[in-house]
Design a protein around this motif. Structure first.
Motif, PDB file in Angstrom:
ATOM      1  N   ASP A  65      50.415  55.564  47.202  1.00  0.00           N
ATOM      2  CA  ASP A  65      51.507  56.531  47.140  1.00  0.00           C
ATOM      3  C   ASP A  65      51.799  56.965  45.700  1.00  0.00           C
ATOM      4  OD1 ASP A  65      52.640  54.278  46.079  1.00  0.00           O
ATOM      5  OD2 ASP A  65      54.214  54.077  47.593  1.00  0.00           O
ATOM      6  N   GLY A  66      50.966  56.516  44.764  1.00  0.00           N
ATOM      7  CA  GLY A  66      51.113  56.923  43.375  1.00  0.00           C
ATOM      8  C   GLY A  66      51.988  56.021  42.543  1.00  0.00           C
ATOM      9  N   LYS A  67      52.687  55.090  43.176  1.00  0.00           N
ATOM     10  CA  LYS A  67      53.536  54.170  42.431  1.00  0.00           C
ATOM     11  C   LYS A  67      52.683  53.118  41.729  1.00  0.00           C
ATOM     12  CE  LYS A  67      57.518  54.672  45.541  1.00  0.00           C
ATOM     13  NZ  LYS A  67      58.469  53.951  46.432  1.00  0.00           N
ATOM     14  N   SER A  68      53.048  52.783  40.528  1.00  0.00           N
ATOM     15  CA  SER A  68      52.286  51.780  39.787  1.00  0.00           C
ATOM     16  C   SER A  68      52.560  50.383  40.331  1.00  0.00           C
ATOM     17  CB  SER A  68      52.646  51.828  38.302  1.00  0.00           C
ATOM     18  OG  SER A  68      54.017  51.530  38.119  1.00  0.00           O
ATOM     19  N   LEU A  69      51.578  49.494  40.197  1.00  0.00           N
ATOM     20  CA  LEU A  69      51.701  48.118  40.643  1.00  0.00           C
ATOM     21  C   LEU A  69      51.829  47.196  39.436  1.00  0.00           C
ATOM     22  CD1 LEU A  69      48.886  48.071  43.369  1.00  0.00           C
ATOM     23  CD2 LEU A  69      51.331  48.473  43.700  1.00  0.00           C
ATOM     24  N   GLN A  70      52.610  46.154  39.589  1.00  0.00           N
ATOM     25  CA  GLN A  70      52.784  45.164  38.526  1.00  0.00           C
ATOM     26  C   GLN A  70      51.512  44.330  38.402  1.00  0.00           C
ATOM     27  OE1 GLN A  70      55.596  44.419  36.496  1.00  0.00           O
ATOM     28  NE2 GLN A  70      54.144  43.061  35.452  1.00  0.00           N
ATOM     29  N   ASN A  71      50.923  44.293  37.207  1.00  0.00           N
ATOM     30  CA  ASN A  71      49.692  43.537  36.982  1.00  0.00           C
ATOM     31  C   ASN A  71      49.974  42.047  36.860  1.00  0.00           C
ATOM     32  OD1 ASN A  71      48.234  45.990  36.780  1.00  0.00           O
ATOM     33  ND2 ASN A  71      48.852  46.182  34.639  1.00  0.00           N
ATOM     34  N   ILE A  72      49.262  41.255  37.636  1.00  0.00           N
ATOM     35  CA  ILE A  72      49.433  39.805  37.633  1.00  0.00           C
ATOM     36  C   ILE A  72      48.059  39.140  37.574  1.00  0.00           C
ATOM     37  CG2 ILE A  72      50.145  37.804  39.017  1.00  0.00           C
ATOM     38  CD1 ILE A  72      52.464  39.350  37.839  1.00  0.00           C
ATOM     39  N   ILE A  73      47.926  38.121  36.736  1.00  0.00           N
ATOM     40  CA  ILE A  73      46.686  37.353  36.666  1.00  0.00           C
ATOM     41  C   ILE A  73      46.982  35.916  37.083  1.00  0.00           C
ATOM     42  CG2 ILE A  73      44.796  36.525  35.235  1.00  0.00           C
ATOM     43  CD1 ILE A  73      45.191  38.912  33.427  1.00  0.00           C
ATOM     44  N   VAL A  74      46.173  35.403  37.994  1.00  0.00           N
ATOM     45  CA  VAL A  74      46.306  34.033  38.484  1.00  0.00           C
ATOM     46  C   VAL A  74      45.102  33.228  38.009  1.00  0.00           C
ATOM     47  CG1 VAL A  74      46.517  32.539  40.502  1.00  0.00           C
ATOM     48  CG2 VAL A  74      47.543  34.825  40.527  1.00  0.00           C
ATOM     49  N   GLY A  75      45.347  32.175  37.253  1.00  0.00           N
ATOM     50  CA  GLY A  75      44.261  31.306  36.821  1.00  0.00           C
ATOM     51  C   GLY A  75      43.903  30.315  37.911  1.00  0.00           C
ATOM     52  N   GLN A  76      42.625  29.959  37.993  1.00  0.00           N
ATOM     53  CA  GLN A  76      42.173  29.008  39.006  1.00  0.00           C
ATOM     54  C   GLN A  76      40.916  28.288  38.507  1.00  0.00           C
ATOM     55  OE1 GLN A  76      41.091  31.162  42.571  1.00  0.00           O
ATOM     56  NE2 GLN A  76      39.413  32.246  41.575  1.00  0.00           N
ATOM     57  N   PRO A  77      40.662  27.075  39.008  1.00  0.00           N
ATOM     58  CA  PRO A  77      39.466  26.336  38.605  1.00  0.00           C
ATOM     59  C   PRO A  77      38.258  26.760  39.443  1.00  0.00           C
ATOM     60  CG  PRO A  77      40.784  24.988  40.045  1.00  0.00           C
ATOM     61  CD  PRO A  77      41.564  26.271  39.842  1.00  0.00           C
ATOM     62  N   GLY A  78      37.790  27.979  39.268  1.00  0.00           N
ATOM     63  CA  GLY A  78      36.705  28.499  40.100  1.00  0.00           C
ATOM     64  C   GLY A  78      37.253  29.005  41.418  1.00  0.00           C
ATOM     65  N   HIS A  79      36.350  29.434  42.290  1.00  0.00           N
ATOM     66  CA  HIS A  79      36.764  29.911  43.610  1.00  0.00           C
ATOM     67  C   HIS A  79      37.208  28.695  44.414  1.00  0.00           C
ATOM     68  CE1 HIS A  79      34.073  32.925  41.921  1.00  0.00           C
ATOM     69  NE2 HIS A  79      34.740  33.790  42.634  1.00  0.00           N
ATOM     70  N   ASP A  80      38.495  28.591  44.650  1.00  0.00           N
ATOM     71  CA  ASP A  80      39.092  27.358  45.139  1.00  0.00           C
ATOM     72  C   ASP A  80      39.363  27.410  46.637  1.00  0.00           C
ATOM     73  OD1 ASP A  80      41.259  25.307  45.651  1.00  0.00           O
ATOM     74  OD2 ASP A  80      40.879  24.948  43.520  1.00  0.00           O
ATOM     75  N   ASP A  81      38.895  26.384  47.366  1.00  0.00           N
ATOM     76  CA  ASP A  81      39.127  26.326  48.808  1.00  0.00           C
ATOM     77  C   ASP A  81      40.613  26.392  49.140  1.00  0.00           C
ATOM     78  OD1 ASP A  81      36.387  25.857  49.049  1.00  0.00           O
ATOM     79  OD2 ASP A  81      36.638  23.684  48.995  1.00  0.00           O
ATOM     80  N   TYR A  82      41.439  25.842  48.256  1.00  0.00           N
ATOM     81  CA  TYR A  82      42.856  25.759  48.543  1.00  0.00           C
ATOM     82  C   TYR A  82      43.632  26.897  47.912  1.00  0.00           C
ATOM     83  CZ  TYR A  82      40.860  21.712  50.424  1.00  0.00           C
ATOM     84  OH  TYR A  82      40.031  20.914  51.171  1.00  0.00           O
ATOM     85  N   GLY A  83      42.885  27.913  47.464  1.00  0.00           N
ATOM     86  CA  GLY A  83      43.476  29.168  47.047  1.00  0.00           C
ATOM     87  C   GLY A  83      43.417  30.189  48.163  1.00  0.00           C
ATOM     88  N   ILE A  84      42.923  29.774  49.323  1.00  0.00           N
ATOM     89  CA  ILE A  84      42.755  30.696  50.452  1.00  0.00           C
ATOM     90  C   ILE A  84      44.043  31.439  50.820  1.00  0.00           C
ATOM     91  CG2 ILE A  84      42.352  30.730  52.965  1.00  0.00           C
ATOM     92  CD1 ILE A  84      39.930  28.928  52.479  1.00  0.00           C
ATOM     93  N   PRO A  85      45.217  30.796  50.832  1.00  0.00           N
ATOM     94  CA  PRO A  85      46.437  31.574  51.113  1.00  0.00           C
ATOM     95  C   PRO A  85      46.643  32.718  50.125  1.00  0.00           C
ATOM     96  CG  PRO A  85      46.877  29.242  51.364  1.00  0.00           C
ATOM     97  CD  PRO A  85      45.510  29.350  50.753  1.00  0.00           C
ATOM     98  N   LEU A  86      46.261  32.514  48.867  1.00  0.00           N
ATOM     99  CA  LEU A  86      46.381  33.571  47.863  1.00  0.00           C
ATOM    100  C   LEU A  86      45.365  34.673  48.122  1.00  0.00           C
ATOM    101  CD1 LEU A  86      47.740  31.031  46.530  1.00  0.00           C
ATOM    102  CD2 LEU A  86      47.076  32.023  44.344  1.00  0.00           C
ATOM    103  N   TYR A  87      44.146  34.280  48.473  1.00  0.00           N
ATOM    104  CA  TYR A  87      43.105  35.273  48.749  1.00  0.00           C
ATOM    105  C   TYR A  87      43.480  36.121  49.969  1.00  0.00           C
ATOM    106  CZ  TYR A  87      40.536  31.876  45.875  1.00  0.00           C
ATOM    107  OH  TYR A  87      40.146  31.008  44.890  1.00  0.00           O
ATOM    108  N   LEU A  88      44.071  35.465  50.972  1.00  0.00           N
ATOM    109  CA  LEU A  88      44.502  36.203  52.156  1.00  0.00           C
ATOM    110  C   LEU A  88      45.639  37.165  51.807  1.00  0.00           C
ATOM    111  CD1 LEU A  88      44.505  33.390  54.888  1.00  0.00           C
ATOM    112  CD2 LEU A  88      42.981  35.380  54.789  1.00  0.00           C
ATOM    113  N   ALA A  89      46.553  36.720  50.957  1.00  0.00           N
ATOM    114  CA  ALA A  89      47.659  37.593  50.546  1.00  0.00           C
ATOM    115  C   ALA A  89      47.130  38.833  49.853  1.00  0.00           C
ATOM    116  CB  ALA A  89      48.612  36.830  49.632  1.00  0.00           C
ATOM    117  N   ASP A  90      46.038  38.682  49.126  1.00  0.00           N
ATOM    118  CA  ASP A  90      45.423  39.820  48.441  1.00  0.00           C
ATOM    119  C   ASP A  90      44.647  40.690  49.427  1.00  0.00           C
ATOM    120  OD1 ASP A  90      44.780  41.296  46.078  1.00  0.00           O
ATOM    121  OD2 ASP A  90      42.777  40.401  46.113  1.00  0.00           O
TER     122      ASP A  90
END
Length: 348
Positions: free
Chosen positions: A43-68
């Motif tokens: 819709d043209g609105k800017s999004l807030q940039n966020i960086i999440v650090g992680q120890p590699g592709h993490d099995d227990y980061g799945i809730p975050l990956y799903l949110a994305d």
């Protein structure tokens, strides 16, 4: 020794690469000089940039990956990028330096950092149980057989190292004298095992699947409730958490709330969908694929509320004290802030 020296050199190369080339959660995003996303909503609105650090592709980061993947972050007005680090202490250092906004890591990092005089706050947990296991060569039949063997469990001061140390103590060994720890980045562990440079490692999910497929045996598995209770003394152990600095949360409460809102929605989605559906949605975050069987295994440890209990805090505090990660108890209120999570849960 030559093999280990070569692996050490390789570890440095991987670390430099991880720092210079952060891994985007989804394709098609452009980055600026600091690695932050430069995107806009449809819709043209800017999004807030966020960086999440992680120890590699993490099995227990799945809730975050799903949110994305499911668009929950975007609906909250956030553009999230995931940046890989060799180990948790390095991602925490980046968090403290203000280079990333949130960090997926182990609970004990907040305790250790607080003891050093810096305040990090846990805003949710992605696990309600400890999910890891100790994997070793097939001729190693028990933890006691690890005496004189080599073990890779990330860097000193990391969650995997604390877990490995706990297991060795539980098995009657002296972690400082009976085994040789080899510091390796995630990508070097399997090659080191295949080349004979290490005898065992700590892992779960994809790592567990890879090792078992090459003949390794599971010495201790926290996904077994009986072993979880025997080793840790509790049923609840919120190992994987999201950290932010106390200063960031106080300065950016709206961003933190949006982030937690999205993750809680993803947790609820995961709870009501199949392992196949989950694997299809998070495949790209695991370099293209993650099996349904891996998802079925790792999700047994997932939290569906994100809440930290006093029992969970005390369990991790006890382990951290036992392995020398911290020197004295740390009160839960010093490292945990459930206010954002409580608001997010009320919206469900």
């Amino acid at each position: 020794m030559c093999g280990l020296k070569a692996l050490t050199t390789f570890s440095l190369m991987v670390l430099v690469a991880a720092a210079l080339f952060p891994v985007a959660g989804r394709a098609g995003n452009e980055t600026d000089a600091k690695g932050a996303l430069a995107v806009a909503a449809s819709d043209g609105k800017s999004l807030q940039n966020i960086i999440v650090g992680q120890p590699g592709h993490d099995d227990y980061g799945i809730p975050l990956y799903l949110a994305d993947k499911l668009g929950y972050f975007k609906e909250e007005g956030l553009a999230v990028k995931f940046m890989n680090f060799k180990s948790s202490p390095l991602s925490v250092a980046s968090l403290l330096a203000g280079e990333i906004q949130f960090c997926l890591t182990s609970y004990d990092q907040a305790l250790k950092t607080f003891e050093k005089g810096k305040i990090l706050k846990i805003i949710l947990t992605t696990t309600e149980k400890h999910p890891w296991c100790l994997l070793a060569r097939p001729e190693i039949k028990s933890v006691k057989d690890m005496k004189g063997k080599t073990l890779s469990a990330k860097m000193p001061g990391s969650g995997p190292r604390a877990f490995a140390t706990s297991i060795l103590i539980y098995g009657g060994l002296d972690p400082n004298a009976d085994v040789v720890f080899v510091d390796l980045p995630e990508t070097a562990i399997l090659p080191a095992y295949l080349n004979g440079d290490i005898d065992a490692t700590v892992g779960s999910g994809i790592r567990k699947e890879e090792m078992l497929g090459r003949g390794a045996t599971v010495l201790v598995d926290m996904n077994d409730p009986a072993q979880h209770k025997a080793v840790l003394g509790v049923d609840t152990f919120p190992l994987k958490v999201i950290l932010a600095t106390d200063d960031y949360l106080k300065s950016n409460p709206e961003v933190a709330q949006k982030f937690v809102n999205a993750v809680v929605r993803a947790m609820q989605w995961e709870k009501t969908h199949t392992s196949l559906e989950i694997s299809e949605n998070v495949a790209e975050y695991f370099l293209g694929s993650v099996s349904q069987d891996v998802i079925e295994d790792v999700r047994r440890a997932f939290s569906h509320t994100g809440l930290i209990t006093q029992e969970g805090h005390q369990a991790i505090e006890k382990q951290s004290l036992g392995v020398g990660l911290i020197n004295k108890p740390v009160a839960m209120e010093n490292v945990v802030d459930m206010s954002f999570l409580e608001k997010a849960l009320k919206k469900q």
